[in-house]
Enzyme design. Sequence first.
Site, PDB file in Angstrom:
ATOM      1  N   GLY A 231      -5.829 -36.328 -40.329  1.00 36.47           N
ATOM      2  CA  GLY A 231      -5.863 -35.170 -41.221  1.00 36.47           C
ATOM      3  C   GLY A 231      -5.178 -33.969 -40.602  1.00 36.47           C
ATOM      4  N   PHE A 233      -5.774 -29.993 -39.939  1.00 41.57           N
ATOM      5  CA  PHE A 233      -6.895 -29.029 -39.956  1.00 41.57           C
ATOM      6  C   PHE A 233      -6.593 -27.767 -40.763  1.00 41.57           C
ATOM      7  CE2 PHE A 233      -5.813 -28.855 -35.129  1.00 41.57           C
ATOM      8  CZ  PHE A 233      -4.765 -27.944 -35.286  1.00 41.57           C
ATOM      9  N   HIS A 251      -5.411 -22.568 -28.148  1.00 41.27           N
ATOM     10  CA  HIS A 251      -4.349 -21.854 -27.404  1.00 41.27           C
ATOM     11  C   HIS A 251      -2.947 -22.104 -27.981  1.00 41.27           C
ATOM     12  CE1 HIS A 251      -2.862 -24.971 -24.134  1.00 41.27           C
ATOM     13  NE2 HIS A 251      -2.870 -25.492 -25.341  1.00 41.27           N
TER      14      HIS A 251
HETATM   15  C1  LIG Z   1      -2.043 -29.296 -27.019  1.00 42.09           C
HETATM   16  S1  LIG Z   1      -2.479 -30.756 -27.858  1.00 42.09           S
HETATM   17  C2  LIG Z   1      -4.105 -31.053 -27.188  1.00 42.09           C
HETATM   18  C3  LIG Z   1      -4.523 -32.490 -27.257  1.00 42.09           C
HETATM   19  C4  LIG Z   1      -5.873 -32.781 -26.614  1.00 42.09           C
HETATM   20  N1  LIG Z   1      -6.939 -32.036 -27.236  1.00 42.09           N
HETATM   21  C5  LIG Z   1      -5.801 -32.454 -25.143  1.00 42.09           C
HETATM   22  O1  LIG Z   1      -6.216 -31.377 -24.707  1.00 42.09           O
HETATM   23  O2  LIG Z   1      -5.288 -33.291 -24.387  1.00 42.09           O
HETATM   24  C6  LIG Z   1      -2.848 -30.190 -29.503  1.00 42.09           C
HETATM   25  C7  LIG Z   1      -3.272 -31.275 -30.465  1.00 42.09           C
HETATM   26  O3  LIG Z   1      -3.446 -30.664 -31.760  1.00 42.09           O
HETATM   27  C8  LIG Z   1      -2.941 -31.569 -32.739  1.00 42.09           C
HETATM   28  N2  LIG Z   1      -2.569 -30.843 -33.959  1.00 42.09           N
HETATM   29  C9  LIG Z   1      -1.559 -29.964 -34.116  1.00 42.09           C
HETATM   30  N3  LIG Z   1      -1.514 -29.516 -35.382  1.00 42.09           N
HETATM   31  C10 LIG Z   1      -2.517 -30.136 -36.044  1.00 42.09           C
HETATM   32  C11 LIG Z   1      -2.980 -30.078 -37.397  1.00 42.09           C
HETATM   33  N4  LIG Z   1      -2.380 -29.295 -38.295  1.00 42.09           N
HETATM   34  N5  LIG Z   1      -4.053 -30.830 -37.726  1.00 42.09           N
HETATM   35  C12 LIG Z   1      -4.649 -31.638 -36.808  1.00 42.09           C
HETATM   36  N6  LIG Z   1      -4.267 -31.727 -35.505  1.00 42.09           N
HETATM   37  C13 LIG Z   1      -3.197 -30.983 -35.130  1.00 42.09           C
HETATM   38  C14 LIG Z   1      -1.734 -32.183 -32.052  1.00 42.09           C
HETATM   39  O4  LIG Z   1      -1.304 -33.371 -32.668  1.00 42.09           O
HETATM   40  C15 LIG Z   1      -2.234 -32.380 -30.635  1.00 42.09           C
HETATM   41  O5  LIG Z   1      -2.842 -33.631 -30.463  1.00 42.09           O
END
Ligand SMILES: C[S@@+](CC[C@H](N)C(=O)[O-])C[C@H]1O[C@@H](n2cnc3c(N)ncnc32)[C@H](O)[C@@H]1O
Length: 341
Positions: A231, A233, A251
């Site tokens: 999904g 968010f 962040h």
């Molecule tokens: C910086 S990464 C962090 C991943 C993990 N939580 C970690 O710290 O290793 C940010 C995560 O947010 C997800 N993400 C970005 N935009 C999103 C969205 N609109 N809806 C859901 N997830 C999203 C990305 O796919 C990615 O897996």
Amino acid sequence: MPASDDHHAALDRRPGPFDTLTGVLGGLFVGHCLAAVARFGIADALDDTPRTAEELAEATGVNPEALGRVLRLLAAHGVFAADSDRFTHTGASRMLRSDHPQSWRDFAATFGSESTVKRLAYFDYSLQTGLPVTNKLNPDGFFAILDSDPEAGRVFDAAMASKARIQVASVLAAYDFSDCGTIADIGGGQGHLLQAVVDAAERTTGILFDLPPVIERAAEIASDRLTLQPGDFFKDPLPACDTYMLMDVIHDWDVERATAILAAVRKAAPPHARLLLVESVIPDDPGPDWSKAMDIVMLIHTGGRQRTRGEHESLLHTCGFRLKRVIATASDVSIIEAACA
Ligand SMILES: C[S@@+](CC[C@H](N)C(=O)[O-])C[C@H]1O[C@@H](n2cnc3c(N)ncnc32)[C@H](O)[C@@H]1O
């Protein structure tokens, strides 16, 4: 007896403003050498036997003379150690091996990737506008690039898993998850944190929520106690859970979009739910801190930012949460625990 030239040289070598500048500017190239060494797998080619640059270059397909110079610079900063014409591992260089339990190889490598270097070339744009360079090069945004290019997505997922190894161990050591019930890891990537939490706390179950292509690549971690929910968010409803974890997600975003994500969590959360933001917190201390470097990484890549405790607290308050405590861990992240207000 007149003082020797060496004596004068020693007096002149007291660190001054020039050393501050050369130290900081030289860091640009130290970091670049580190990223290159990670990309070429130099640490993997070195085991417990001291090796020359020629031997390491032959094993990795790089130029021996150039590698010797790169390793000399890195060794001066504690990444590898130089012993006459041979190099050995230090604790830091071992973390660049692919088989290290907390391997940082894939994360460090991305700092020298073509896309990162290209963004750095447009750094002035971020400095002049406060906006991410990504806006200029890829107006659909950072995560849209990963969505549309499966290889870029795979490399990013691997970098996040690599970045998270030391963080996950530190979070598990610092927090008792045993009464967290059903835990949603929002933007949880490949599920590395959630899988570790569910393994460590047997009464918990997990829901991994991330963009559809990311969830597709994480398919193999699904189990009786860990379900996958694709999904967005910003558009899709989030699951109702006892605990919400977001590691290095807030962040990535400016205040407007960070507020939208936390408001979506608040909307889905039952009143008893707890929220755990796993993020670095910019310290009050004005000295060097990794969070201040990552803040610039966020500025140019995604338009997000690292936040101080006060900034986290105010963001949480705006979104209907009350900050309860900030728990430091042994890695760069803290656990910011909040309850529904
Ligand atoms: C910086 S990464 C962090 C991943 C993990 N939580 C970690 O710290 O290793 C940010 C995560 O947010 C997800 N993400 C970005 N935009 C999103 C969205 N609109 N809806 C859901 N997830 C999203 C990305 O796919 C990615 O897996």
